[in-house]
Design a protein around this motif. Structure first.
Motif, PDB file in Angstrom:
ATOM      1  N   TYR A 204     100.305  25.407 139.264  1.00 15.57           N
ATOM      2  CA  TYR A 204      99.618  26.689 139.196  1.00 15.57           C
ATOM      3  C   TYR A 204      98.260  26.680 139.871  1.00 15.57           C
ATOM      4  CZ  TYR A 204     103.135  27.873 135.676  1.00 15.57           C
ATOM      5  OH  TYR A 204     104.312  28.116 135.017  1.00 15.57           O
ATOM      6  N   TRP A 205      97.536  25.583 139.781  1.00 17.45           N
ATOM      7  CA  TRP A 205      96.177  25.507 140.319  1.00 17.45           C
ATOM      8  C   TRP A 205      96.177  25.134 141.790  1.00 17.45           C
ATOM      9  CZ3 TRP A 205      92.366  21.042 140.413  1.00 17.45           C
ATOM     10  CH2 TRP A 205      91.051  21.504 140.597  1.00 17.45           C
TER      11      TRP A 205
ATOM     12  N   ALA B 176     104.326  23.480 153.687  1.00 16.42           N
ATOM     13  CA  ALA B 176     104.238  22.051 153.913  1.00 16.42           C
ATOM     14  C   ALA B 176     104.048  21.778 155.389  1.00 16.42           C
ATOM     15  CB  ALA B 176     105.502  21.371 153.397  1.00 16.42           C
ATOM     16  N   PRO B 177     103.563  20.596 155.749  1.00 15.45           N
ATOM     17  CA  PRO B 177     103.392  20.270 157.167  1.00 15.45           C
ATOM     18  C   PRO B 177     104.716  20.273 157.883  1.00 15.45           C
ATOM     19  CG  PRO B 177     103.017  18.339 155.775  1.00 15.45           C
ATOM     20  CD  PRO B 177     103.138  19.493 154.877  1.00 15.45           C
ATOM     21  N   HIS B 178     104.709  20.846 159.145  1.00 17.96           N
ATOM     22  CA  HIS B 178     105.966  20.967 159.889  1.00 17.96           C
ATOM     23  C   HIS B 178     106.130  19.861 160.915  1.00 17.96           C
ATOM     24  CE1 HIS B 178     107.013  24.806 158.089  1.00 17.96           C
ATOM     25  NE2 HIS B 178     105.781  25.225 158.301  1.00 17.96           N
TER      26      HIS B 178
ATOM     27  N   ALA C 257      98.109  11.496 134.836  1.00 22.54           N
ATOM     28  CA  ALA C 257      99.009  12.583 134.436  1.00 22.54           C
ATOM     29  C   ALA C 257      98.846  13.797 135.332  1.00 22.54           C
ATOM     30  CB  ALA C 257      98.733  12.970 132.982  1.00 22.54           C
ATOM     31  N   LEU C 258      97.744  13.904 136.040  1.00 25.34           N
ATOM     32  CA  LEU C 258      97.554  14.962 137.032  1.00 25.34           C
ATOM     33  C   LEU C 258      98.076  14.528 138.398  1.00 25.34           C
ATOM     34  CD1 LEU C 258      96.235  17.799 137.191  1.00 25.34           C
ATOM     35  CD2 LEU C 258      94.113  16.673 137.881  1.00 25.34           C
ATOM     36  N   LEU C 259      97.868  13.259 138.726  1.00 25.70           N
ATOM     37  CA  LEU C 259      98.263  12.733 140.032  1.00 25.70           C
ATOM     38  C   LEU C 259      99.771  12.662 140.226  1.00 25.70           C
ATOM     39  CD1 LEU C 259      95.933   9.672 140.785  1.00 25.70           C
ATOM     40  CD2 LEU C 259      96.302  11.671 142.244  1.00 25.70           C
ATOM     41  N   ALA C 260     100.465  12.069 139.249  1.00 24.66           N
ATOM     42  CA  ALA C 260     101.885  11.764 139.430  1.00 24.66           C
ATOM     43  C   ALA C 260     102.728  13.013 139.687  1.00 24.66           C
ATOM     44  CB  ALA C 260     102.406  10.986 138.223  1.00 24.66           C
ATOM     45  N   PRO C 261     102.630  14.065 138.854  1.00 30.28           N
ATOM     46  CA  PRO C 261     103.451  15.248 139.137  1.00 30.28           C
ATOM     47  C   PRO C 261     103.026  15.985 140.397  1.00 30.28           C
ATOM     48  CG  PRO C 261     102.001  15.661 137.252  1.00 30.28           C
ATOM     49  CD  PRO C 261     101.897  14.198 137.572  1.00 30.28           C
ATOM     50  N   ALA C 262     101.731  15.953 140.727  1.00 32.70           N
ATOM     51  CA  ALA C 262     101.282  16.594 141.960  1.00 32.70           C
ATOM     52  C   ALA C 262     101.894  15.898 143.166  1.00 32.70           C
ATOM     53  CB  ALA C 262      99.754  16.568 142.041  1.00 32.70           C
ATOM     54  N   ALA C 263     101.930  14.570 143.138  1.00 33.85           N
ATOM     55  CA  ALA C 263     102.501  13.818 144.256  1.00 33.85           C
ATOM     56  C   ALA C 263     103.991  14.104 144.411  1.00 33.85           C
ATOM     57  CB  ALA C 263     102.264  12.324 144.043  1.00 33.85           C
ATOM     58  N   LEU C 264     104.734  14.097 143.304  1.00 38.41           N
ATOM     59  CA  LEU C 264     106.172  14.347 143.390  1.00 38.41           C
ATOM     60  C   LEU C 264     106.466  15.772 143.853  1.00 38.41           C
ATOM     61  CD1 LEU C 264     109.018  13.295 142.973  1.00 38.41           C
ATOM     62  CD2 LEU C 264     108.860  13.938 140.564  1.00 38.41           C
ATOM     63  N   ALA C 265     105.668  16.731 143.368  1.00 41.08           N
ATOM     64  CA  ALA C 265     105.878  18.119 143.786  1.00 41.08           C
ATOM     65  C   ALA C 265     105.611  18.288 145.278  1.00 41.08           C
ATOM     66  CB  ALA C 265     104.969  19.046 142.976  1.00 41.08           C
ATOM     67  N   MET C 266     104.552  17.660 145.787  1.00 38.40           N
ATOM     68  CA  MET C 266     104.262  17.768 147.218  1.00 38.40           C
ATOM     69  C   MET C 266     105.332  17.076 148.048  1.00 38.40           C
ATOM     70  SD  MET C 266     100.127  17.627 147.779  1.00 38.40           S
ATOM     71  CE  MET C 266      99.777  16.266 146.689  1.00 38.40           C
ATOM     72  N   LEU C 267     105.875  15.979 147.546  1.00 37.34           N
ATOM     73  CA  LEU C 267     106.971  15.322 148.251  1.00 37.34           C
ATOM     74  C   LEU C 267     108.167  16.262 148.348  1.00 37.34           C
ATOM     75  CD1 LEU C 267     107.813  12.452 149.407  1.00 37.34           C
ATOM     76  CD2 LEU C 267     108.988  12.146 147.227  1.00 37.34           C
TER      77      LEU C 267
ATOM     78  N   GLU D 194      98.195  22.357 151.075  1.00 33.24           N
ATOM     79  CA  GLU D 194      98.207  22.974 149.760  1.00 33.24           C
ATOM     80  C   GLU D 194      99.501  23.746 149.522  1.00 33.24           C
ATOM     81  OE1 GLU D 194      97.608  22.835 146.699  1.00 33.24           O
ATOM     82  OE2 GLU D 194      95.430  23.144 146.841  1.00 33.24           O
ATOM     83  N   SER D 195      99.945  23.774 148.288  1.00 38.31           N
ATOM     84  CA  SER D 195     101.077  24.601 147.888  1.00 38.31           C
ATOM     85  C   SER D 195     100.945  24.909 146.407  1.00 38.31           C
ATOM     86  CB  SER D 195     102.415  23.896 148.169  1.00 38.31           C
ATOM     87  OG  SER D 195     102.535  22.722 147.377  1.00 38.31           O
TER      88      SER D 195
END
Length: 482
Positions: free
Chosen positions: A73-74, A3-5, A115-125, A190-191
Motif C-alpha cells: 500500500y505504501w 517494473a523495469p522493462h 518483516a518490511l524488507l522480505a515481503p517488499a523484495a518478493l513482491a517486487m520480484l 516503485e510499484s
C-alpha cells in the motif's frame, strides 16, 4: 509505476532482491555460532541467551503479514529502502552493544525491519518478472538463495567469530545494506497494489503482544510452571490471541483472514511448518552449543559441521521436486517428518566423548533427507484452494509460522534443557555430561514433535495430487523453496 522493462535492468534488480533475501535468511543463523562468545562477553545467563535468537525470529514472524501490507500500500521500493536503512541501523546497534539488553533490543529491531524488507523484495520480484522462462529463472535463483541462506549464515558466522569478533556477525550487515541501498536506488522501480489501504493495527498489536507474552511466559517457566508470573504471562498471551481471532472476524481488512487458516489442508501445512521452525531455530541451536562447549570445536569448525544437513537438502531438491510432481505432496509430508524424527532420535544419543562422524553426521543426513521432503511441498500446500486475493497472505503465513514456531519451540526447549541439566548435575554427573543430557532431552522432544507433524499430515493433508497442488502453468510460475 511499472517494473523495469530493459532485460539488463531486470537482472540487476534480481541481484539486489536476492541479496536482501540472503541477508534476512542468514541473520537467523549467523548469530547462532557467535552466541557462546557473546554470552561470555556480555554476561548473559542461559535463559537470556535464547532471546538473542528469539527477539529476531518473533518480531520477524509476528510482523511479516503487516510488513507485506505496508509494502503493497505504501510502495514496495519505498518500504524496501526504509527497511534497508532500519535493518542496517539495528545491525550496527547490535554489533556495538555493551549489554545483553541492548543486543536483544537490537535483534528485535532487526526482525521488525526484516518483516518490511522480505515481503517488499518478493513482491517486487513478482512484478518485475511477470511470465515465461525469465520468471522461472528468477524464482529459481531467489529460492536457491533463500534455501542456502542458513548455511551461508553458519559458515560466515564461524569465520567472523573466529577471525574477528562475534560483533562482526552483526556489523557485516552494514556492508550488505550499503550495497543494497545503492543497488535499490539504481535498479528498482516503485510499484503499489491497487484498492483499499486500511491497516489492521489492532490485529497487529494483539497478535504481536500475545505471542510475546506467550513466549515470555514459557521462558519464565524455567523457574517453575506454578509461579504467578509464569501463569500470568501465559494467560495474558492466550487472552490476547483470542482477542486477535475475534478482531479478524470483525474488521473489513483483517491482517490474517481466518479463512486462510481454517482450510484443513492449509491449516495442516501451517502446523507442520511451525514444528519445522521449532526444530530449525529451537532445538538445532543446542547442537551448535554441543559442538563448541562440549566438543571444543572452533566457531568456524562448528559452522562447517552444521552445513552437512543443508548440503543434503540442496542435493535432494531436484529429486524431491520430481517425486512431488509424480505423487503429490501427501506422501512426502507423512514420510519426511519420520526421517527427521529418526535423525533427532539418533542425535539424542550424543555423549561428551562421542565423535562427530558416529554420533552427529548420520543424524544430520537423516534430518536433511526429511526436511528436503517438507520444504517444497509446504510452499505449494499453503496455496491449496486459496482465493487469488489471499495468495499473498497465505504464502506469507508459511514464513510467519516458521519463525513463530521457532520462537515458541526455543522457549520450551530452553526450559526442558535447563531442568534436565540441573537434574543431571544433582545426580552427580560431570558438567559436560549434564550438558549432553540437556541437549539430548531437547532432541528427544524434537523427534516427538516431528512424529506429531507426520500424524498431522496424515490426518489433515488429504486429497488427490491435482486437488492438493495449485494449478500453475509450467512456463509461468515457480514457487521458491522456504
Amino acid at each position: 509505476m511499472s517494473a523495469p522493462h530493459r532485460p539488463a535492468a531486470r537482472w540487476w534488480a534480481l541481484g539486489v532482491l536476492s541479496l536482501v533475501e540472503l541477508i534476512v535468511t542468514l541473520d537467523v543463523t549467523i548469530v547462532t555460532i557467535a552466541l557462546p562468545q557473546a554470552q561470555a562477553e556480555l554476561g548473559l545467563s542461559d535463559g537470556h541467551r535464547q532471546w538473542i535468537v528469539t527477539a529476531y525470529a518473533l518480531t520477524f514472524g509476528a510482523l511479516l503479514l503487516l510488513g507485506g501490507r505496508v509494502a503493497d500500500y505504501w510502495g514496495r521500493k519505498r518500504a524496501f529502502m526504509l527497511g534497508m536503512v532500519g535493518f542496517g541501523a539495528a545491525s550496527a546497534w547490535g554489533g556495538l552493544a555493551q549489554s545483553g539488553t541492548e543486543l536483544i533490543a537490537a535483534r528485535g529491531f532487526q526482525g521488525l525491519f526484516a518483516a518490511l524488507l522480505a515481503p517488499a523484495a518478493l513482491a517486487m520480484l513478482t512484478v518485475t518478472f511477470t511470465h515465461g522462462r525469465e520468471r522461472n529463472i528468477a524464482f529459481a535463483v531467489f529460492g536457491t538463495i533463500a534455501g542456502s541462506g542458513a548455511a551461508v549464515g553458519l559458515v560466515l558466522g564461524g569465520v567472523l567469530t573466529e577471525f574477528a569478533s562475534w560483533r562482526w556477525c552483526l556489523l557485516v550487515n552494514v556492508v550488505f545494506v550499503v550495497a543494497g541501498l545503492i543497488g535499490g536506488k539504481l535498479h528498482l522501480t516503485e510499484s503499489k497494489a491497487e484498492g483499499d489501504n486500511r491497516y489492521d493495527i489492532w490485529g497487529t498489536l494483539t497478535v504481536t503482544l500475545g505471542l510475546g507474552a506467550l513466549v515470555y511466559g514459557f521462558t519464565l517457566a524455567e523457574a517453575g510452571w506454578g509461579r504467578s508470573d509464569t501463569i500470568g504471562f501465559l494467560a495474558l498471551g492466550v487472552v490476547l490471541l483470542a482477542v486477535f481471532v475475534r478482531i479478524q472476524t470483525r474488521v473489513a481488512e483483517p491482517l490474517l483472514p481466518l479463512r486462510v487458516l481454517l482450510h484443513p489442508v492449509r491449516g495442516g501445512a501451517f502446523l507442520v511448518q511451525a514444528v519445522v521452525g521449532s526444530i530449525m531455530i529451537g532445538s538445532m541451536l543446542y547442537l551448535t552449543f554441543h559442538f563448541q562447549i562440549v566438543m571444543g570445536m572452533s566457531p568456524l569448525m562448528s559452522g562447517l559441521a552444521n552445513v552437512s544437513m543443508t548440503a543434503v537438502i540442496m542435493f535432494l531438491v531436484p529429486l524431491v521436486t520430481k517425486i512431488l510432481n509424480t505423487y503429490g505432496p501427501r506422501p512426502l509430508m507423512i514420510v519426511g517428518p519420520l526421517f527427521s524424527a529418526a535423525g533427532l532420535f539418533h542425535l539424542a544419543g550424543i555423549t561428551p566423548e562421542g565423535s562427530y562422524l558416529n554420533q552427529v553426521l548420520p543424524a544430520l543426513v537423516l534430518l536433511g533427507i526429511g526436511l528436503s521432503m517438507l520444504f517444497i511441498p509446504l510452499q505449494n500446500l499453503a496455496l491449496t484452494g486459496v482465493e487469488p486475493q489471499d495468495a499473498g497472505v497465505a504464502s506469507a503465513t508459511v514464513n510467519s509460522t516458521f519463525h513463530i514456531g521457532g520462537s515458541i519451540g526455543l522457549a520450551l526447549f530452553t526450559v526442558l534443557y535447563h531442568s534436565t541439566m540441573e537434574s543431571s548435575l544433582h545426580s552427580g554427573n560431570a558438567q559436560s555430561a549434564a550438558y549432553t543430557d540437556g541437549y539430548s532431552a531437547t532432541f528427544i522432544a524434537s523427534a516427538i514433535a516431528m512424529i506429531a507433524a507426520s500424524l498431522i499430515s496424515a490426518l489433515l493433508i488429504r486429497g488427490t495430487k491435482s486437488e492438493l497442488m495449485p494449478q500453475y502453468e509450467e512456463e509461468d510460475t515457480v514457487v521458491p523453496a522456504a
